[in-house]
Design a protein around this motif. Structure first.
Motif, PDB file in Angstrom:
ATOM      1  N   GLN A  42     -77.129   1.222 -14.813  1.00  0.00           N
ATOM      2  CA  GLN A  42     -77.090  -0.392 -14.473  1.00  0.00           C
ATOM      3  C   GLN A  42     -77.321  -0.243 -12.882  1.00  0.00           C
ATOM      4  OE1 GLN A  42     -73.134  -1.441 -16.254  1.00  0.00           O
ATOM      5  NE2 GLN A  42     -74.094  -3.414 -15.584  1.00  0.00           N
ATOM      6  N   ILE A  43     -76.739   0.514 -12.130  1.00  0.00           N
ATOM      7  CA  ILE A  43     -77.330   0.524 -10.634  1.00  0.00           C
ATOM      8  C   ILE A  43     -78.574   0.835 -10.594  1.00  0.00           C
ATOM      9  CG2 ILE A  43     -76.482   1.392  -8.682  1.00  0.00           C
ATOM     10  CD1 ILE A  43     -73.637   1.738  -9.534  1.00  0.00           C
TER      11      ILE A  43
ATOM     12  N   ALA B  28     -81.073   0.393 -12.427  1.00  0.00           N
ATOM     13  CA  ALA B  28     -82.048  -0.499 -12.735  1.00  0.00           C
ATOM     14  C   ALA B  28     -82.038  -1.825 -11.761  1.00  0.00           C
ATOM     15  CB  ALA B  28     -81.614  -1.193 -14.123  1.00  0.00           C
ATOM     16  N   ALA B  29     -80.787  -1.972 -11.166  1.00  0.00           N
ATOM     17  CA  ALA B  29     -80.657  -3.006 -10.134  1.00  0.00           C
ATOM     18  C   ALA B  29     -81.177  -2.779  -8.808  1.00  0.00           C
ATOM     19  CB  ALA B  29     -79.327  -3.778  -9.982  1.00  0.00           C
ATOM     20  N   THR B  30     -81.242  -1.406  -8.264  1.00  0.00           N
ATOM     21  CA  THR B  30     -81.296  -1.161  -6.868  1.00  0.00           C
ATOM     22  C   THR B  30     -82.382  -0.142  -6.639  1.00  0.00           C
ATOM     23  OG1 THR B  30     -79.770   0.567  -6.730  1.00  0.00           O
ATOM     24  CG2 THR B  30     -79.101  -1.706  -6.234  1.00  0.00           C
ATOM     25  N   GLY B  31     -82.424   0.654  -7.883  1.00  0.00           N
ATOM     26  CA  GLY B  31     -83.621   1.953  -7.692  1.00  0.00           C
ATOM     27  C   GLY B  31     -82.801   3.145  -7.381  1.00  0.00           C
ATOM     28  N   GLY B  32     -81.801   2.981  -6.631  1.00  0.00           N
ATOM     29  CA  GLY B  32     -81.086   3.962  -5.995  1.00  0.00           C
ATOM     30  C   GLY B  32     -80.184   3.597  -4.882  1.00  0.00           C
ATOM     31  N   VAL B  33     -79.401   4.251  -4.148  1.00  0.00           N
ATOM     32  CA  VAL B  33     -78.625   3.733  -3.011  1.00  0.00           C
ATOM     33  C   VAL B  33     -78.693   4.680  -1.684  1.00  0.00           C
ATOM     34  CG1 VAL B  33     -76.939   2.644  -4.539  1.00  0.00           C
ATOM     35  CG2 VAL B  33     -76.641   5.174  -3.754  1.00  0.00           C
ATOM     36  N   ASP B  34     -78.566   4.263  -0.739  1.00  0.00           N
ATOM     37  CA  ASP B  34     -78.511   4.863   0.602  1.00  0.00           C
ATOM     38  C   ASP B  34     -77.357   5.404   1.199  1.00  0.00           C
ATOM     39  OD1 ASP B  34     -81.389   4.105   1.111  1.00  0.00           O
ATOM     40  OD2 ASP B  34     -80.816   2.137   1.118  1.00  0.00           O
ATOM     41  N   VAL B  35     -76.083   4.733   0.942  1.00  0.00           N
ATOM     42  CA  VAL B  35     -74.850   5.254   1.228  1.00  0.00           C
ATOM     43  C   VAL B  35     -73.712   5.144   0.176  1.00  0.00           C
ATOM     44  CG1 VAL B  35     -72.827   4.541   2.684  1.00  0.00           C
ATOM     45  CG2 VAL B  35     -75.500   4.389   3.409  1.00  0.00           C
ATOM     46  N   VAL B  36     -72.982   6.170   0.121  1.00  0.00           N
ATOM     47  CA  VAL B  36     -71.858   5.941  -0.903  1.00  0.00           C
ATOM     48  C   VAL B  36     -70.514   6.014  -0.214  1.00  0.00           C
ATOM     49  CG1 VAL B  36     -70.697   7.213  -2.802  1.00  0.00           C
ATOM     50  CG2 VAL B  36     -73.095   6.922  -2.931  1.00  0.00           C
TER      51      VAL B  36
END
Length: 318
Positions: free
Chosen positions: A200-201, A203-211
């Protein structure tokens, strides 16, 4: 005075309301009439027998954060402090009680206009959240994933990241918690108890830069795999029972930086003051999800352990 005792390590039911001698402030100390006590997840782990950051053995009065009014001072302490509203750590224990004596250097005066319960809710979680955001160095437009986003620290991280201009992905356990996240500033809200939550994530963002990793375990490791090259990850909790423990070589292979805050007493004090100032200015709103009277500390611990709580849990002492 009324107090809550832990006489042996174990389940929440071992927290028992009772009586204790009134503390007397010694030289260099102040006595606080406690109005609210702050409960943290780490305290529930200590009660269960995990020593962590706290020392001491039962019998003892648990509690490491309180808010109230200075009622008396010991020798070599300015009597003008009497009557001031403060929040304070206790040094690890003694907080689940009507009164507590602490070193006079520990309390923070609560700014006029800021409710005392709000200040107590920010004492531990506010300084943690502001420190984490400062350590990561958020930039506008970054995609930021916050785990345990409906918790005490996580709900503040969502607000701070959104205020910094980030696109916030809030991750929480269960639909009730997830439903809270958009109003805190999360652009995407996902239930990590669902099997396809990482898809889901992506698909919505393509990936993330910070966790911001507040769950640990497999959830933390799955969040790590969503990071893009040059991403950053910082851990602040292990609600899942263990740290994410991402190997340094795996992070290096993906071009991800694993961060840890530089914790010193001076920095913690500065971050606490910053959190209180942000709340007074209306820019930071702790979620006080549940409150219990002092005598029901065992119920408060049980609620936290059941993962039924949102935001901060307080004991109302007076």
């Amino acid at each position: 005075m009324r107090a809550v005792w832990l006489r042996e390590f174990g389940g929440p039911e071992l927290l028992a309301a009772g009586r204790a001698p009134d503390p007397v402030p010694g030289p260099g100390q102040v006595l606080i009439d406690v109005a609210h006590a702050n409960i943290t997840f780490v305290e529930t782990q200590f009660r269960a027998g995990w020593s962590g950051q706290f020392g001491g053995n039962p019998p003892l009065i648990p509690g490491n954060g309180v808010g109230g009014v200075i009622a008396a001072v010991g020798a070599d302490v300015d009597p003008a402090l009497i009557g001031r509203r403060v929040v304070s750590g206790t040094g690890g224990s003694g907080g689940y009680a009507e009164k507590v004596a602490v070193d006079a250097t520990m309390p923070f005066e609560v700014p006029e206009g800021l409710p005392l319960d709000v200040a107590v809710a920010l004492l531990a979680d506010g300084r943690t959240a502001t420190m984490l955001v400062d350590t990561v160095g958020l930039r506008p437009g970054e995609r930021v994933l916050v785990e345990a986003a409906a918790g005490g620290v996580g709900s503040l991280l969502v607000q701070l990241a959104a205020a910094a201009g980030a696109r916030v992905v809030g991750v929480a356990g269960g639909p009730g918690k997830v439903s809270l996240l958009p109003e805190l500033g999360a652009e995407v809200a996902v239930d990590y108890l669902r099997p396809n939550w990482t898809e889901q994530i992506r698909a919505a963002t393509g990936g993330v830069d910070v966790v911001f990793d507040g769950v640990g375990g497999e959830v933390g490791r799955a969040a790590f795999r969503l990071l893009e090259p040059d991403g950053r990850m910082i851990s602040f909790g292990l609600a899942g029972g263990e740290w994410a423990a991402v190997p340094a070589e795996d992070a290096a292979a993906r071009g991800v930086t694993l961060l840890r805050p530089d914790v010193t007493p001076a920095r913690l004090r500065a971050y606490t003051e910053k959190a209180l100032a942000e709340a007074l200015a209306g820019r930071l709103h702790p979620v006080i999800g549940q409150r219990f009277p002092l005598e029901r500390a065992s119920d408060a611990h049980a609620a936290i352990g059941s993962r039924a709580t949102v935001g901060k849990t307080l004991l109302d002492v007076r």
